[in-house]
Design a protein around this motif. Structure first.
Motif, short mmCIF file in Angstrom:
data_model
loop_
_atom_site.label_atom_id
_atom_site.label_comp_id
_atom_site.label_asym_id
_atom_site.label_seq_id
_atom_site.Cartn_x
_atom_site.Cartn_y
_atom_site.Cartn_z
N MET A 110 0.83 -1.19 0.00
CA MET A 110 0.00 0.00 0.00
C MET A 110 0.88 1.25 0.00
O MET A 110 1.97 1.27 0.55
CB MET A 110 -0.93 -0.01 1.22
N ILE A 111 0.39 2.32 -0.59
CA ILE A 111 1.14 3.56 -0.70
C ILE A 111 1.11 4.34 0.60
O ILE A 111 2.05 5.05 0.94
CB ILE A 111 0.58 4.42 -1.86
N ASP A 112 0.03 4.23 1.35
CA ASP A 112 -0.17 5.06 2.53
C ASP A 112 0.85 4.81 3.63
O ASP A 112 1.43 3.72 3.74
CB ASP A 112 -1.57 4.82 3.10
N LYS A 113 1.01 5.82 4.49
CA LYS A 113 1.82 5.68 5.68
C LYS A 113 1.08 4.75 6.66
O LYS A 113 -0.15 4.63 6.61
CB LYS A 113 2.03 7.04 6.34
N PRO A 114 1.82 4.11 7.59
CA PRO A 114 1.17 3.19 8.52
C PRO A 114 0.02 3.81 9.30
O PRO A 114 -0.97 3.13 9.58
CB PRO A 114 2.32 2.78 9.47
N GLU A 115 0.12 5.11 9.65
CA GLU A 115 -0.96 5.72 10.44
C GLU A 115 -2.24 5.89 9.66
O GLU A 115 -3.30 6.15 10.25
CB GLU A 115 -0.52 7.09 11.00
N TYR A 116 -2.18 5.74 8.32
CA TYR A 116 -3.39 5.84 7.50
C TYR A 116 -3.93 4.47 7.11
O TYR A 116 -4.89 4.37 6.34
CB TYR A 116 -3.11 6.64 6.22
N ILE A 117 -3.31 3.40 7.63
CA ILE A 117 -3.73 2.03 7.31
C ILE A 117 -4.37 1.41 8.55
O ILE A 117 -3.83 1.49 9.66
CB ILE A 117 -2.54 1.18 6.85
N HIS A 118 -5.53 0.80 8.36
CA HIS A 118 -6.23 0.15 9.47
C HIS A 118 -6.52 -1.30 9.13
O HIS A 118 -6.68 -1.65 7.95
CB HIS A 118 -7.54 0.88 9.78
N VAL A 119 -6.56 -2.13 10.16
CA VAL A 119 -6.81 -3.56 10.00
C VAL A 119 -8.05 -3.95 10.78
O VAL A 119 -8.16 -3.63 11.97
CB VAL A 119 -5.61 -4.40 10.50
N LEU A 120 -8.98 -4.61 10.13
CA LEU A 120 -10.15 -5.18 10.80
C LEU A 120 -9.92 -6.68 10.99
O LEU A 120 -9.62 -7.39 10.03
CB LEU A 120 -11.41 -4.97 9.96
N LEU A 121 -10.06 -7.12 12.25
CA LEU A 121 -9.91 -8.53 12.58
C LEU A 121 -11.12 -8.97 13.40
O LEU A 121 -11.70 -8.16 14.14
CB LEU A 121 -8.65 -8.76 13.42
N PRO A 122 -11.48 -10.24 13.33
CA PRO A 122 -12.58 -10.72 14.17
C PRO A 122 -12.27 -10.53 15.65
O PRO A 122 -11.12 -10.74 16.09
CB PRO A 122 -12.68 -12.20 13.81
N LYS A 123 -13.27 -10.16 16.41
CA LYS A 123 -13.12 -10.05 17.86
C LYS A 123 -12.99 -11.43 18.47
O LYS A 123 -12.20 -11.67 19.37
CB LYS A 123 -14.33 -9.31 18.45
N ASP A 124 -13.80 -12.36 17.95
CA ASP A 124 -13.74 -13.76 18.36
C ASP A 124 -13.32 -14.57 17.14
O ASP A 124 -14.09 -14.72 16.19
CB ASP A 124 -15.11 -14.21 18.87
N PHE A 125 -12.10 -15.08 17.16
CA PHE A 125 -11.56 -15.79 16.00
C PHE A 125 -12.35 -17.04 15.66
O PHE A 125 -12.35 -17.51 14.52
CB PHE A 125 -10.10 -16.17 16.25
N SER A 126 -13.02 -17.63 16.63
CA SER A 126 -13.72 -18.90 16.39
C SER A 126 -15.09 -18.70 15.74
O SER A 126 -15.71 -19.67 15.33
CB SER A 126 -13.87 -19.68 17.70
N ARG A 127 -15.57 -17.45 15.67
CA ARG A 127 -16.89 -17.17 15.08
C ARG A 127 -16.73 -16.71 13.63
O ARG A 127 -16.04 -15.72 13.37
CB ARG A 127 -17.61 -16.08 15.87
N PRO A 128 -17.34 -17.40 12.68
CA PRO A 128 -17.28 -16.94 11.29
C PRO A 128 -17.93 -15.57 11.15
O PRO A 128 -18.92 -15.26 11.81
CB PRO A 128 -18.08 -18.00 10.52
N LEU A 129 -17.38 -14.73 10.28
CA LEU A 129 -17.93 -13.40 10.04
C LEU A 129 -19.18 -13.49 9.17
O LEU A 129 -19.30 -14.38 8.32
CB LEU A 129 -16.90 -12.51 9.34
N GLU A 130 -20.09 -12.56 9.37
CA GLU A 130 -21.24 -12.45 8.49
C GLU A 130 -20.77 -11.99 7.11
O GLU A 130 -19.80 -11.25 6.98
CB GLU A 130 -22.24 -11.44 9.05
N ASP A 131 -21.49 -12.40 6.07
CA ASP A 131 -21.17 -11.94 4.72
C ASP A 131 -21.27 -10.42 4.66
O ASP A 131 -22.24 -9.82 5.14
CB ASP A 131 -22.13 -12.55 3.70
N GLY A 132 -20.25 -9.79 4.09
CA GLY A 132 -20.29 -8.34 3.90
C GLY A 132 -19.96 -7.54 5.14
O GLY A 132 -20.15 -6.31 5.14
N ALA A 133 -19.43 -8.18 6.20
CA ALA A 133 -19.16 -7.45 7.45
C ALA A 133 -18.14 -6.33 7.25
O ALA A 133 -18.32 -5.23 7.77
CB ALA A 133 -18.66 -8.43 8.52
#
Length: 328
Positions: free
Chosen positions: A73-96
């Motif tokens: 990615m071109i952006d600086k690290p402070e402009y990059i965000h990561v979304l991760l599951p809160k509970d890894f064992s629960r599948p995410l809803e489609d389109g979350a």
């Protein structure tokens, strides 16, 4: 965390977001089982990822793979965000992931978007993880400069609290308000990398969803949106006249007649901000259909507006509100 007894790997996904100056890590996406991290402060993300080492030493760990994708990615690290599951064992809803982007663009029309989605196979019982692949998306910026339309909001704790209240409200009510789902879809489509006049038409479609039927459509749209968005009679008059100009241009475009493209450039930011305000306002009401909304405002004058709509939402998306104050 509850340990799963299943033997098949759980699909774990991480999403990298681009297009935000604001730190999104304080925002609450727990309604869709997601947590947001900012790469400027990777310690929390690294600590979370360390719970699940790779299956084999020659495989990338979760944290290392996220960094590897972020390097593209071109952006600086402070402009990059990561979304991760809160509970890894629960599948995410489609389109979350997309819904998280969507709710923020409702409040803050911007270039915020998904850049990368990385897939991992998680063996919860063994506590190991294996990278399965990454999908990279075209990140589209709409300004003359790359950063012209990056998302921004104040770091003020009160503002963060208001945003989180709205995020929870959005996920709570979006399934109930079917007519708003159509408006939000049309609004969201306007952020696609399409010619500006097609984005303008999509925004025009969003306007039409707040009224039912087809008779006196232009007048009812103008009156309805003016009542929803304006906090005083003067601004209501401005919005009423501006929508008249917008709707005439929209009709000219869809009927294939000649039009000035400069007007599309001029009207587009205003229209997007107006729809942002309209949807945010309506999410704070209990109208289930456009018909119910129209019946409520049929005999309402501006003096009755306070009984139907609140102005407390202005501070939520103040930039969109300010955009709607000017005459076209």
């Amino acid at each position: 965390m509850t340990v799963s007894t299943q033997t098949d790997p759980v699909l774990l996904q991480a999403c990298l977001l681009a297009g935000s100056f604001a730190d999104l890590s304080k925002l609450d996406f727990s309604a869709v089982n997601l947590v947001c991290y900012n790469l400027k402060r990777p310690a929390a993300l690294k600590k979370r990822s360390a719970k699940y080492p790779p299956v084999h030493e020659d495989y990338y760990a979760l944290y290392n793979m996220i960094l590897k994708d972020a390097e593209k990615m071109i952006d600086k690290p402070e402009y990059i965000h990561v979304l991760l599951p809160k509970d890894f064992s629960r599948p995410l809803e489609d389109g979350a992931f997309y819904r998280c982007v969507e709710v923020l663009r409702l409040l803050f029309p911007s270039d915020l978007d998904i850049h990368t989605v990385a897939d991992f196979d998680l063996d919860v019982s063994a506590g190991t993880i294996e990278w399965a692949g990454s999908a990279h998306y075209h990140f589209y910026t709409s300004g003359k400069d790359r950063y012209d339309h990056y998302l921004y909001f104040q770091k003020d704790p009160k503002q963060i609290s208001l945003i989180n209240d709205f995020i929870r409200l959005y996920f709570q009510k979006i399934g109930e308000l079917k007519y708003l789902r159509v408006a939000i879809d049309a609004y969201s489509n306007s952020f696609s990398p399409v010619p500006l006049h097609m984005s303008f038409i999509s925004l025009g479609m969003a306007l039409e969803t707040v009224v039912d039927g087809t008779s006196e459509l232009s007048y009812r749209i103008r009156r309805t949106v003016a009542l929803i968005c304006a906090d005083n009679a003067h601004v209501a008059g401005i919005i009423f006249q501006n929508i008249n100009k917008i709707y005439k241009l929209r009709s000219t475009i869809v009927h294939g007649d000649a039009y000035k493209y400069q007007l599309v450039r001029e009207y587009h930011p205003y229209l997007r901000s107006l729809i942002s305000r309209t949807i945010v306002q309506l999410l704070h009401t209990d109208f289930k259909t456009a018909t119910e909304l129209q019946e409520a405002i049929l005999f309402a004058g501006f003096s009755d507006r306070g009984k139907l709509f609140t102005d407390e939402t202005i501070s939520l998306n103040i930039l969109s509100y300010a955009e709607t104050l000017s005459s076209l």
